[in-house]
Scaffold this motif. Structure first.
Motif, short mmCIF file in Angstrom:
data_model
loop_
_atom_site.label_atom_id
_atom_site.label_comp_id
_atom_site.label_asym_id
_atom_site.label_seq_id
_atom_site.Cartn_x
_atom_site.Cartn_y
_atom_site.Cartn_z
N LYS A 1 -7.64 3.84 4.76
CA LYS A 1 -7.35 4.77 3.67
C LYS A 1 -8.29 5.96 3.80
CE LYS A 1 -8.67 1.70 1.06
NZ LYS A 1 -9.28 1.16 -0.11
N VAL B 1 0.85 -1.17 0.00
CA VAL B 1 0.00 0.00 0.00
C VAL B 1 0.90 1.23 0.00
CG1 VAL B 1 -0.18 0.06 2.53
CG2 VAL B 1 -1.97 1.10 1.15
N ILE B 2 0.43 2.26 -0.66
CA ILE B 2 1.13 3.53 -0.59
C ILE B 2 0.11 4.57 -0.16
CG2 ILE B 2 0.81 4.07 -3.04
CD1 ILE B 2 3.61 5.38 -2.93
N ASP B 3 0.48 5.37 0.81
CA ASP B 3 -0.40 6.41 1.33
C ASP B 3 0.41 7.69 1.43
OD1 ASP B 3 -2.40 7.89 2.59
OD2 ASP B 3 -1.97 7.05 4.55
N GLU B 4 0.03 8.68 0.63
CA GLU B 4 0.74 9.96 0.62
C GLU B 4 2.24 9.76 0.41
OE1 GLU B 4 -0.59 13.26 0.91
OE2 GLU B 4 -2.44 12.19 0.48
N GLU C 1 5.35 3.90 1.24
CA GLU C 1 5.01 2.52 0.90
C GLU C 1 5.17 1.61 2.11
OE1 GLU C 1 6.61 0.77 -2.68
OE2 GLU C 1 6.89 2.77 -3.55
N THR D 1 0.77 6.92 -10.50
CA THR D 1 0.62 5.47 -10.48
C THR D 1 1.59 4.75 -11.41
OG1 THR D 1 -1.72 5.71 -9.94
CG2 THR D 1 -1.03 3.59 -10.82
N ARG E 1 -6.93 11.54 0.67
CA ARG E 1 -5.48 11.31 0.63
C ARG E 1 -5.19 10.34 -0.50
NH1 ARG E 1 -3.25 10.60 6.65
NH2 ARG E 1 -1.61 9.59 5.45
N TRP E 2 -4.16 10.65 -1.31
CA TRP E 2 -3.83 9.78 -2.42
C TRP E 2 -3.29 8.47 -1.88
CZ3 TRP E 2 0.15 7.08 -4.66
CH2 TRP E 2 -0.10 6.64 -5.96
N HIS E 3 -3.84 7.36 -2.38
CA HIS E 3 -3.41 6.04 -1.96
C HIS E 3 -3.66 5.04 -3.07
CE1 HIS E 3 -7.70 6.23 -0.97
NE2 HIS E 3 -7.69 4.96 -1.36
N THR E 4 -2.98 3.94 -3.02
CA THR E 4 -3.24 2.82 -3.92
C THR E 4 -2.81 1.54 -3.22
OG1 THR E 4 -3.06 2.02 -6.19
CG2 THR E 4 -1.04 2.90 -5.18
N PHE E 5 -3.16 0.42 -3.80
CA PHE E 5 -2.94 -0.87 -3.17
C PHE E 5 -2.70 -1.90 -4.26
CE2 PHE E 5 -4.32 -4.69 -0.91
CZ PHE E 5 -3.79 -4.47 0.36
#
Length: 107
Positions: A34, A17-20, A23, A96, A38-42
């Motif tokens: 999440k 996961v990445i949050d702001e 990683e 991304t 806030r910008w996040h991805t998984f």
């Protein structure tokens, strides 16, 4: 009661996961929160199947994920932002794609 957080519980496998910009790896039993705005991805961090229980609050965004999972639900960097906007979400391919390249991910 409305909340601004949607947790994800790792049920099987490992997920990154990445949050702001930070990683981290989540493993079985971890809870990842999440916060909205806030910008996040998984993504799946391993070779094994990844299973998660995701709770999205308030509801609605899950319909977008259903559309993406349907046959013919392939979207591109050109088409996905418009779909996401229909559900009040944003997609940042500029942020991304370096992750995709660095980790060898596929959509």
């Amino acid at each position: 009661m409305e909340t601004d957080k949607g947790p994800r519980v790792i049920r099987r496998g490992d997920g990154d996961v990445i949050d702001e910009g930070v990683e981290a790896t989540a493993t079985v039993g971890d809870v990842v929160v999440k916060p909205r705005g806030r910008w996040h991805t998984f993504w799946n961090a391993g070779d094994d199947e990844l299973r998660v229980l995701e709770i999205i609050v308030p509801g609605g965004l899950e319909q977008m994920f259903r559309l993406l999972a349907e046959p013919g639900g392939e979207y591109s960097p050109e088409t996905l932002p418009a779909l996401a906007a229909e559900y009040g979400a944003e997609v940042d391919f500029e942020a991304t794609m370096p992750l995709v390249e660095r980790h060898g991910l596929v959509f």
